[in-house]
Design a protein around this motif. Structure first.
Motif, PDB file in Angstrom:
ATOM      1  N   ALA A  16     -37.173 -23.051 -58.775  1.00  0.00           N
ATOM      2  CA  ALA A  16     -38.302 -22.368 -59.400  1.00  0.00           C
ATOM      3  C   ALA A  16     -37.966 -20.917 -59.732  1.00  0.00           C
ATOM      4  N   GLY A  17     -36.744 -20.674 -60.189  1.00  0.00           N
ATOM      5  CA  GLY A  17     -36.323 -19.344 -60.586  1.00  0.00           C
ATOM      6  C   GLY A  17     -36.111 -18.382 -59.436  1.00  0.00           C
ATOM      7  N   THR A  18     -35.987 -18.895 -58.202  1.00  0.00           N
ATOM      8  CA  THR A  18     -35.936 -18.054 -57.007  1.00  0.00           C
ATOM      9  C   THR A  18     -34.791 -18.511 -56.114  1.00  0.00           C
ATOM     10  N   ARG A  19     -34.131 -17.554 -55.477  1.00  0.00           N
ATOM     11  CA  ARG A  19     -33.006 -17.849 -54.593  1.00  0.00           C
ATOM     12  C   ARG A  19     -33.330 -17.385 -53.178  1.00  0.00           C
ATOM     13  N   LEU A  20     -33.102 -18.263 -52.225  1.00  0.00           N
ATOM     14  CA  LEU A  20     -33.423 -17.982 -50.826  1.00  0.00           C
ATOM     15  C   LEU A  20     -32.239 -18.405 -49.967  1.00  0.00           C
ATOM     16  N   LEU A  21     -31.999 -17.672 -48.876  1.00  0.00           N
ATOM     17  CA  LEU A  21     -30.888 -17.959 -47.974  1.00  0.00           C
ATOM     18  C   LEU A  21     -31.436 -18.141 -46.569  1.00  0.00           C
ATOM     19  N   THR A  22     -30.994 -19.206 -45.895  1.00  0.00           N
ATOM     20  CA  THR A  22     -31.431 -19.462 -44.523  1.00  0.00           C
ATOM     21  C   THR A  22     -30.394 -18.952 -43.530  1.00  0.00           C
ATOM     22  N   ASP A  23     -30.874 -18.354 -42.447  1.00  0.00           N
ATOM     23  CA  ASP A  23     -30.030 -17.904 -41.326  1.00  0.00           C
ATOM     24  C   ASP A  23     -28.677 -17.374 -41.800  1.00  0.00           C
ATOM     25  N   PRO A  24     -28.667 -16.273 -42.545  1.00  0.00           N
ATOM     26  CA  PRO A  24     -27.406 -15.825 -43.162  1.00  0.00           C
ATOM     27  C   PRO A  24     -26.323 -15.457 -42.127  1.00  0.00           C
ATOM     28  N   VAL A  25     -25.228 -16.178 -42.168  1.00  0.00           N
ATOM     29  CA  VAL A  25     -23.999 -15.827 -41.440  1.00  0.00           C
ATOM     30  C   VAL A  25     -22.887 -15.876 -42.481  1.00  0.00           C
ATOM     31  N   LEU A  26     -22.477 -14.714 -42.942  1.00  0.00           N
ATOM     32  CA  LEU A  26     -21.608 -14.620 -44.108  1.00  0.00           C
ATOM     33  C   LEU A  26     -20.218 -14.094 -43.782  1.00  0.00           C
ATOM     34  N   GLY A  27     -19.952 -13.799 -42.522  1.00  0.00           N
ATOM     35  CA  GLY A  27     -18.655 -13.272 -42.125  1.00  0.00           C
ATOM     36  C   GLY A  27     -17.763 -14.331 -41.508  1.00  0.00           C
ATOM     37  N   MET A  28     -16.662 -13.892 -40.962  1.00  0.00           N
ATOM     38  CA  MET A  28     -15.681 -14.787 -40.357  1.00  0.00           C
ATOM     39  C   MET A  28     -15.824 -14.889 -38.842  1.00  0.00           C
ATOM     40  N   ARG A  29     -16.711 -14.063 -38.267  1.00  0.00           N
ATOM     41  CA  ARG A  29     -16.823 -14.081 -36.813  1.00  0.00           C
ATOM     42  C   ARG A  29     -18.214 -13.626 -36.389  1.00  0.00           C
ATOM     43  N   VAL A  30     -18.728 -14.252 -35.323  1.00  0.00           N
ATOM     44  CA  VAL A  30     -19.962 -13.822 -34.657  1.00  0.00           C
ATOM     45  C   VAL A  30     -19.659 -13.786 -33.167  1.00  0.00           C
ATOM     46  N   ALA A  31     -19.568 -12.569 -32.609  1.00  0.00           N
ATOM     47  CA  ALA A  31     -19.257 -12.411 -31.187  1.00  0.00           C
ATOM     48  C   ALA A  31     -17.986 -13.181 -30.836  1.00  0.00           C
ATOM     49  N   HIS A  32     -18.069 -14.150 -29.904  1.00  0.00           N
ATOM     50  CA  HIS A  32     -16.883 -14.894 -29.466  1.00  0.00           C
ATOM     51  C   HIS A  32     -16.599 -16.106 -30.344  1.00  0.00           C
ATOM     52  N   LEU A  33     -17.344 -16.254 -31.427  1.00  0.00           N
ATOM     53  CA  LEU A  33     -17.178 -17.404 -32.317  1.00  0.00           C
ATOM     54  C   LEU A  33     -16.461 -16.970 -33.581  1.00  0.00           C
ATOM     55  N   ARG A  34     -15.596 -17.833 -34.082  1.00  0.00           N
ATOM     56  CA  ARG A  34     -14.962 -17.555 -35.368  1.00  0.00           C
ATOM     57  C   ARG A  34     -15.161 -18.740 -36.301  1.00  0.00           C
ATOM     58  N   ARG A  35     -15.096 -18.463 -37.576  1.00  0.00           N
ATOM     59  CA  ARG A  35     -15.246 -19.499 -38.590  1.00  0.00           C
ATOM     60  C   ARG A  35     -13.940 -20.281 -38.684  1.00  0.00           C
ATOM     61  N   ARG A  36     -13.996 -21.546 -38.314  1.00  0.00           N
ATOM     62  CA  ARG A  36     -12.799 -22.386 -38.310  1.00  0.00           C
ATOM     63  C   ARG A  36     -12.693 -23.258 -39.546  1.00  0.00           C
ATOM     64  N   ALA A  37     -13.775 -23.445 -40.264  1.00  0.00           N
ATOM     65  CA  ALA A  37     -13.757 -24.312 -41.449  1.00  0.00           C
ATOM     66  C   ALA A  37     -14.582 -23.665 -42.538  1.00  0.00           C
ATOM     67  N   GLY A  38     -14.146 -23.882 -43.762  1.00  0.00           N
ATOM     68  CA  GLY A  38     -14.840 -23.297 -44.892  1.00  0.00           C
ATOM     69  C   GLY A  38     -14.440 -21.845 -45.093  1.00  0.00           C
ATOM     70  N   ALA A  39     -14.217 -21.475 -46.329  1.00  0.00           N
ATOM     71  CA  ALA A  39     -13.888 -20.093 -46.631  1.00  0.00           C
ATOM     72  C   ALA A  39     -15.102 -19.205 -46.406  1.00  0.00           C
ATOM     73  N   ARG A  40     -14.850 -17.919 -46.272  1.00  0.00           N
ATOM     74  CA  ARG A  40     -15.957 -16.980 -46.186  1.00  0.00           C
ATOM     75  C   ARG A  40     -16.834 -17.139 -47.425  1.00  0.00           C
ATOM     76  N   PRO A  41     -18.166 -17.232 -47.255  1.00  0.00           N
ATOM     77  CA  PRO A  41     -19.030 -17.413 -48.433  1.00  0.00           C
ATOM     78  C   PRO A  41     -18.790 -16.341 -49.485  1.00  0.00           C
ATOM     79  N   VAL A  42     -18.845 -16.769 -50.728  1.00  0.00           N
ATOM     80  CA  VAL A  42     -18.596 -15.842 -51.830  1.00  0.00           C
ATOM     81  C   VAL A  42     -19.681 -14.774 -51.845  1.00  0.00           C
ATOM     82  N   ALA A  43     -19.369 -13.643 -52.481  1.00  0.00           N
ATOM     83  CA  ALA A  43     -20.307 -12.521 -52.512  1.00  0.00           C
ATOM     84  C   ALA A  43     -21.640 -12.922 -53.130  1.00  0.00           C
TER      85      ALA A  43
END
Length: 291
Positions: A16-43
């Protein structure tokens, strides 16, 4: 409605002409967690008109990711989140629209037409920031309605109020099927629980074909745990699809890779606002709670 899974609980919804993002985690790491799969989300993933945050845990309310959103974008959060953000990033706190189950608000389209209605619904999950934090708020899910109606479950265990969503005509269930570690604690559902959740919110015989997409798995993993229960990292989405097929749930299951968009057909209630208490717009309201 086009939806793109960026990993964990981060989903881009365009409708409907609108963009929404849920629970944004857009980096490669959160505290003791790291992104193991999928590239960092595009800008472009951060270029949205609004964001929703289901609860205060750091892998869902990620302050560095929220700072990547456009500066005027409202952030729909559980009541109490603004107090947390005020200590860390006051400018983000000023953009918060705090909600409890039953509250709803409208995200207008930038061009003045269309837009999305967002209803906060219950979730059963720990609502605190963490075991040593005084900050807490209700864990939420969200029902997002444009030309189709999506249920973003957030983090949740099974609960009876899921069945209350069935009359809203859910066209898409974004349902958690795993976690960020080799075991699931309380307040989560595994693939079998996710199948039951879909059965509760999407009744058999719904006139418009529905869809279910597994999320909250296969992205973040504790540093140093790469070889610990890798099946719990890779398999929950496929396991959910197998179990849903065996149970003949009334929804087509799609298991997209990271960054891949899925198109959801429009529902019978296109443009109809869900019932709720309402907040009359998206003017950010920072919490007055003292914490």
């Amino acid at each position: 409605m086009d939806v793109t899974w960026w990993g964990h609980s981060t989903v881009g919804i365009q409708d409907a002409g609108t963009r929404l993002l849920t629970d944004p985690v857009l980096g490669m790491r959160v505290a003791h967690l790291r992104r193991r799969a999928g590239a960092r989300p595009v800008a472009q993933a951060a270029q949205v008109d609004a964001a929703v945050v289901s609860h205060l845990h750091a892998d869902h309310l990620d302050i560095p990711s929220l700072r990547l959103l456009p500066p005027a974008v409202p952030i729909l959060v559980p009541r109490g989140a603004a107090a947390l953000l005020r200590h860390r990033h006051p400018a983000l706190a000023e953009r918060c629209v705090e909600m409890v189950p039953g509250d709803q608000t409208r995200i207008p389209a930038p061009d003045g037409g269309g837009g999305l209605d967002v209803l906060a619904v219950p979730a059963r999950h720990d609502g605190s920031r963490g075991p040593w934090s005084r900050h807490r708020g209700p864990a939420l899910g969200f029902v997002i309605t444009g030309t189709a109606t999506a249920w973003f479950a957030g983090d949740t265990a099974l609960h009876d109020a899921m069945a209350d969503l069935a009359p809203l005509g859910i066209d898409l269930a974004l349902v958690p099927v795993g976690g960020w570690g080799p075991s699931l604690g309380p307040g989560h559902i595994d693939p079998a629980g996710a199948v039951e959740a879909v059965r509760r919110v999407i009744p058999a015989g719904q006139p418009v074909p529905a869809m279910a997409v597994p999320i909250h798995y296969g992205t973040l993993w504790p540093i140093g745990f790469d070889r610990v229960r890798p099946d719990r990292f890779h398999e929950p989405g496929r396991e959910f699809a197998r179990l849903a097929d065996a149970a003949q749930v009334p929804a087509e299951v799609r298991v997209p890779a990271h960054g891949v968009a899925v198109t959801v057909p429009g529902g019978t209630r296109a443009g109809t606002a869900p019932a709720g208490t309402g907040q009359g717009g998206v003017s950010p309201v920072a919490s007055a709670d003292k914490d």
